[in-house]
Write a protein that holds these residues in place. Structure first.
Motif, PDB file in Angstrom:
ATOM      1  N   TYR A 175       0.830  -1.224   0.000  1.00 54.76           N
ATOM      2  CA  TYR A 175       0.000   0.000   0.000  1.00 54.76           C
ATOM      3  C   TYR A 175       0.856   1.261   0.000  1.00 54.76           C
ATOM      4  O   TYR A 175       0.824   2.046   0.919  1.00 54.76           O
ATOM      5  N   ASP A 176       1.532   1.501  -1.092  1.00 51.71           N
ATOM      6  CA  ASP A 176       1.646   0.725  -2.298  1.00 51.71           C
ATOM      7  C   ASP A 176       3.115   0.637  -2.682  1.00 51.71           C
ATOM      8  O   ASP A 176       3.908   1.499  -2.325  1.00 51.71           O
ATOM      9  N   MET A 177       3.474  -0.401  -3.420  1.00 53.14           N
ATOM     10  CA  MET A 177       4.890  -0.641  -3.691  1.00 53.14           C
ATOM     11  C   MET A 177       5.543   0.501  -4.468  1.00 53.14           C
ATOM     12  O   MET A 177       6.735   0.748  -4.321  1.00 53.14           O
ATOM     13  N   HIS A 178       4.785   1.209  -5.277  1.00 53.59           N
ATOM     14  CA  HIS A 178       5.376   2.274  -6.094  1.00 53.59           C
ATOM     15  C   HIS A 178       5.577   3.571  -5.324  1.00 53.59           C
ATOM     16  O   HIS A 178       6.311   4.453  -5.782  1.00 53.59           O
ATOM     17  N   GLU A 179       4.946   3.721  -4.152  1.00 57.53           N
ATOM     18  CA  GLU A 179       4.958   5.006  -3.454  1.00 57.53           C
ATOM     19  C   GLU A 179       6.362   5.384  -2.972  1.00 57.53           C
ATOM     20  O   GLU A 179       7.191   4.521  -2.700  1.00 57.53           O
ATOM     21  N   ASP A 180       6.583   6.687  -2.859  1.00 55.31           N
ATOM     22  CA  ASP A 180       7.888   7.242  -2.471  1.00 55.31           C
ATOM     23  C   ASP A 180       8.987   6.675  -3.362  1.00 55.31           C
ATOM     24  O   ASP A 180      10.033   6.231  -2.903  1.00 55.31           O
ATOM     25  N   ASN A 181       8.702   6.686  -4.673  1.00 53.01           N
ATOM     26  CA  ASN A 181       9.678   6.218  -5.661  1.00 53.01           C
ATOM     27  C   ASN A 181      10.148   4.783  -5.394  1.00 53.01           C
ATOM     28  O   ASN A 181      11.317   4.456  -5.572  1.00 53.01           O
ATOM     29  N   GLY A 182       9.213   3.942  -4.965  1.00 55.77           N
ATOM     30  CA  GLY A 182       9.499   2.531  -4.744  1.00 55.77           C
ATOM     31  C   GLY A 182      10.022   2.187  -3.372  1.00 55.77           C
ATOM     32  O   GLY A 182      10.235   1.009  -3.064  1.00 55.77           O
ATOM     33  N   ARG A 183      10.217   3.187  -2.511  1.00 53.13           N
ATOM     34  CA  ARG A 183      10.769   2.894  -1.181  1.00 53.13           C
ATOM     35  C   ARG A 183       9.781   2.134  -0.310  1.00 53.13           C
ATOM     36  O   ARG A 183      10.181   1.339   0.548  1.00 53.13           O
ATOM     37  N   ILE A 184       8.484   2.392  -0.507  1.00 54.04           N
ATOM     38  CA  ILE A 184       7.483   1.637   0.253  1.00 54.04           C
ATOM     39  C   ILE A 184       7.537   0.162  -0.149  1.00 54.04           C
ATOM     40  O   ILE A 184       7.420  -0.734   0.691  1.00 54.04           O
ATOM     41  N   GLY A 185       7.737  -0.087  -1.436  1.00 55.81           N
ATOM     42  CA  GLY A 185       7.918  -1.462  -1.877  1.00 55.81           C
ATOM     43  C   GLY A 185       9.139  -2.106  -1.264  1.00 55.81           C
ATOM     44  O   GLY A 185       9.103  -3.268  -0.835  1.00 55.81           O
ATOM     45  N   ASP A 186      10.238  -1.361  -1.200  1.00 52.93           N
ATOM     46  CA  ASP A 186      11.451  -1.898  -0.565  1.00 52.93           C
ATOM     47  C   ASP A 186      11.187  -2.279   0.882  1.00 52.93           C
ATOM     48  O   ASP A 186      11.577  -3.358   1.345  1.00 52.93           O
ATOM     49  N   GLU A 187      10.536  -1.378   1.611  1.00 55.18           N
ATOM     50  CA  GLU A 187      10.296  -1.639   3.025  1.00 55.18           C
ATOM     51  C   GLU A 187       9.373  -2.841   3.216  1.00 55.18           C
ATOM     52  O   GLU A 187       9.586  -3.672   4.114  1.00 55.18           O
ATOM     53  N   PHE A 188       8.351  -2.970   2.372  1.00 54.90           N
ATOM     54  CA  PHE A 188       7.457  -4.121   2.478  1.00 54.90           C
ATOM     55  C   PHE A 188       8.208  -5.421   2.217  1.00 54.90           C
ATOM     56  O   PHE A 188       8.033  -6.411   2.952  1.00 54.90           O
ATOM     57  N   MET A 189       9.050  -5.435   1.195  1.00 57.71           N
ATOM     58  CA  MET A 189       9.797  -6.650   0.889  1.00 57.71           C
ATOM     59  C   MET A 189      10.767  -6.999   2.018  1.00 57.71           C
ATOM     60  O   MET A 189      11.035  -8.175   2.270  1.00 57.71           O
ATOM     61  N   ARG A 190      11.276  -5.979   2.713  1.00 56.52           N
ATOM     62  CA  ARG A 190      12.114  -6.262   3.887  1.00 56.52           C
ATOM     63  C   ARG A 190      11.272  -6.881   5.005  1.00 56.52           C
ATOM     64  O   ARG A 190      11.730  -7.770   5.728  1.00 56.52           O
ATOM     65  N   GLN A 191      10.037  -6.390   5.165  1.00 59.95           N
ATOM     66  CA  GLN A 191       9.179  -6.897   6.238  1.00 59.95           C
ATOM     67  C   GLN A 191       8.785  -8.352   6.006  1.00 59.95           C
ATOM     68  O   GLN A 191       8.747  -9.146   6.950  1.00 59.95           O
ATOM     69  N   ILE A 192       8.462  -8.704   4.775  1.00 65.40           N
ATOM     70  CA  ILE A 192       8.024 -10.087   4.531  1.00 65.40           C
ATOM     71  C   ILE A 192       9.205 -11.044   4.389  1.00 65.40           C
ATOM     72  O   ILE A 192       8.991 -12.258   4.320  1.00 65.40           O
ATOM     73  N   GLN A 193      10.432 -10.532   4.366  1.00 65.25           N
ATOM     74  CA  GLN A 193      11.590 -11.417   4.303  1.00 65.25           C
ATOM     75  C   GLN A 193      11.562 -12.429   5.438  1.00 65.25           C
ATOM     76  O   GLN A 193      11.966 -13.590   5.260  1.00 65.25           O
ATOM     77  N   ALA A 194      11.055 -12.034   6.605  1.00 69.69           N
ATOM     78  CA  ALA A 194      10.981 -12.942   7.755  1.00 69.69           C
ATOM     79  C   ALA A 194      10.001 -14.087   7.516  1.00 69.69           C
ATOM     80  O   ALA A 194       9.962 -15.052   8.290  1.00 69.69           O
TER      81      ALA A 194
END
Length: 439
Positions: free
Chosen positions: A169-188
């Motif tokens: 919500y959403d991966m493209h926001e803040d030039n993709g940084r929200i997507g980066d953070e989400f992918m870090r969160q689900i890494q676990a």
């Protein structure tokens, strides 16, 4: 004194001097697994922000650490936001894995390695009874179910995770940084078990580019639609969004439909249906739902179910196709609630019997599980649902599923609001699968 002044002056310029030096971002992050659909294989995907080699070193748990090394490849993904941020998506496929064996691995290059993870290779036996967690609509703001899912995955409760659209919500926001953070969160979660996905409406920006680039699903459609097998189940993942974002190509809708028909025909060949009797689909927007959303749920005229008559040629819906090829279970999200339906076709209930509605039902069963947690909170229900609505909950949570054998499939809903309590469960029992099961 002059020396002190000179030192202070240089220190004051330090931030500007640092800014002139480009950062070195070779450390792997956002590590996640997916199943390529080939027995004895696993795909490892990760991100760096500078170009590096793509290597996975791995070995059997308890044996020599990292005794096998496999090279892959990386692709440059440039986010379409104003900054045009560049990242490198690395993909390595591990093959020849021993079924049900646990492997220890790390990924990266000599310019930086990830932490150590482990996974259990999927068992390709038809006697395997895989366990799943499934949900949609999980963001990195208000991700209420995330911590419980992380813990349960690392405890070994699941073989596969199904994420049924809408990420970050959403991966493209803040030039993709929200997507980066989400992918870090689900890494676990996703670094330990295959994380299988389908696109949702929140991935649509820039023609679904963040979704298409960040995930690695089977097939050749960048994860928009694909199928795979596990245990007694043939899984089909579809994009419901082809019915809504026609600006990205009406041909996608017809290409997916033609592929679906061919895939279902193949799945229903007698020898294939005997081996994998369960056919389970997942797609983001449901055919049926009873949320008070002033959209498909209140008009009951879903494009996904009925198709579109405003295109040339008219676009076919999926309900008849799924029914005529004997799809057993249809998994959905999009609505930020949990809803279980009675077996339903063409808006009518077809229970197996009054006493045992899910024993040899005469139509597919639908489950909507979109309450994992996101910034849009949960939805409200229409106070007057139709007869096909069997159970509804606005609790945050997710669904568990186990394909026990050729005749038994179990589902339960976990409430994160109620500290992990199971608030709903069913056994779906079928002595016969395929189109003849409806007769």
């Amino acid at each position: 004194m002059k020396l002190l002044y000179a030192v202070c002056h240089l220190l004051s310029l330090a931030p500007w001097l640092v800014c002139c030096v480009p950062p070195i971002w070779t450390q792997p992050e956002q590590v996640h697994l997916s199943y390529p659909g080939v027995p004895g294989s696993m795909e490892v995907t990760w991100t760096t922000f500078n170009s590096t080699n793509s290597t996975v070193e791995y070995g059997l748990l308890g044996a020599r650490l990292f005794d096998t090394s496999v090279q892959g490849m990386s692709t440059l993904f440039v986010d379409s936001g104003d900054e045009k941020r560049a990242m490198y998506i690395h993909r390595v496929v591990l093959s020849g894995l021993k079924p049900a064996s646990t492997y220890v691995y790390h990924c990266g290059s000599d310019e930086g390695w990830s932490e150590v993870f482990y996974f259990t290779a999927l068992n390709d036996s038809l006697l395997f009874s895989p366990k799943f967690a499934l949900y949609g609509d999980l963001g990195n703001e208000n991700p209420q179910s995330l911590a419980r899912l992380q813990k349960e995955t690392q405890r070994g409760m699941y073989d596969v995770i199904l994420h049924i659209g809408d990420f970050a919500y959403d991966m493209h926001e803040d030039n993709g940084r929200i997507g980066d953070e989400f992918m870090r969160q689900i890494q676990a979660i996703a670094a330990y078990v295959p994380y299988m996905t389908c696109p949702g409406n929140h991935e649509a920006t820039y023609n679904f580019s963040n979704y298409r680039n960040r995930f690695s699903m089977p097939g050749q459609t960048e994860g928009l639609w694909y199928s795979w097998n596990l245990g007694t189940v043939h899984f089909i993942s579809v994009s419901t969004e082809v019915y809504f974002y026609l600006e990205f190509g009406l041909d996608l809708l017809f290409r997916q439909f033609a592929w679906l028909k061919q895939d279902l025909e193949e799945a229903n060949r007698p020898e294939n249906r005997a081996a994998r009797p369960w056919v389970v689909t997942m797609g983001h927007r449901p055919m049926y739902c009873s949320d008070d959303d002033q959209d498909d749920c209140t008009r009951f005229d879903s494009y996904v179910r009925l198709g579109r008559n405003d295109t040339r040629p008219p676009a076919p819906g999926l309900e008849d196709l799924f029914y005529h090829y004997g799809v057993d279970l249809e998994l959905w999200a999009h609505e930020h609630t949990y809803e279980r339906l009675w077996p339903v076709y063409k808006d009518k209930v077809y229970n197996g019997s009054t006493e045992h509605p899910y024993v040899n039902p005469k139509a597919p069963v639908h489950i909507i599980t979109g309450s994992a947690g996101c910034r849009e909170r949960t939805d409200r229900f229409n106070p007057h649902p139709k007869d096909w609505s069997a159970f509804r909950s606005t609790d945050y949570g997710y669904t568990r599923m186990q394909a026990v054998n050729a005749t038994h499939l179990y589902l339960e809903q976990v409430s994160d609001d109620q500290d992990g309590k199971v608030i709903d469960s069913i056994w779906l029992l079928k002595d016969k699968h395929g189109p003849s099961a409806w007769l």
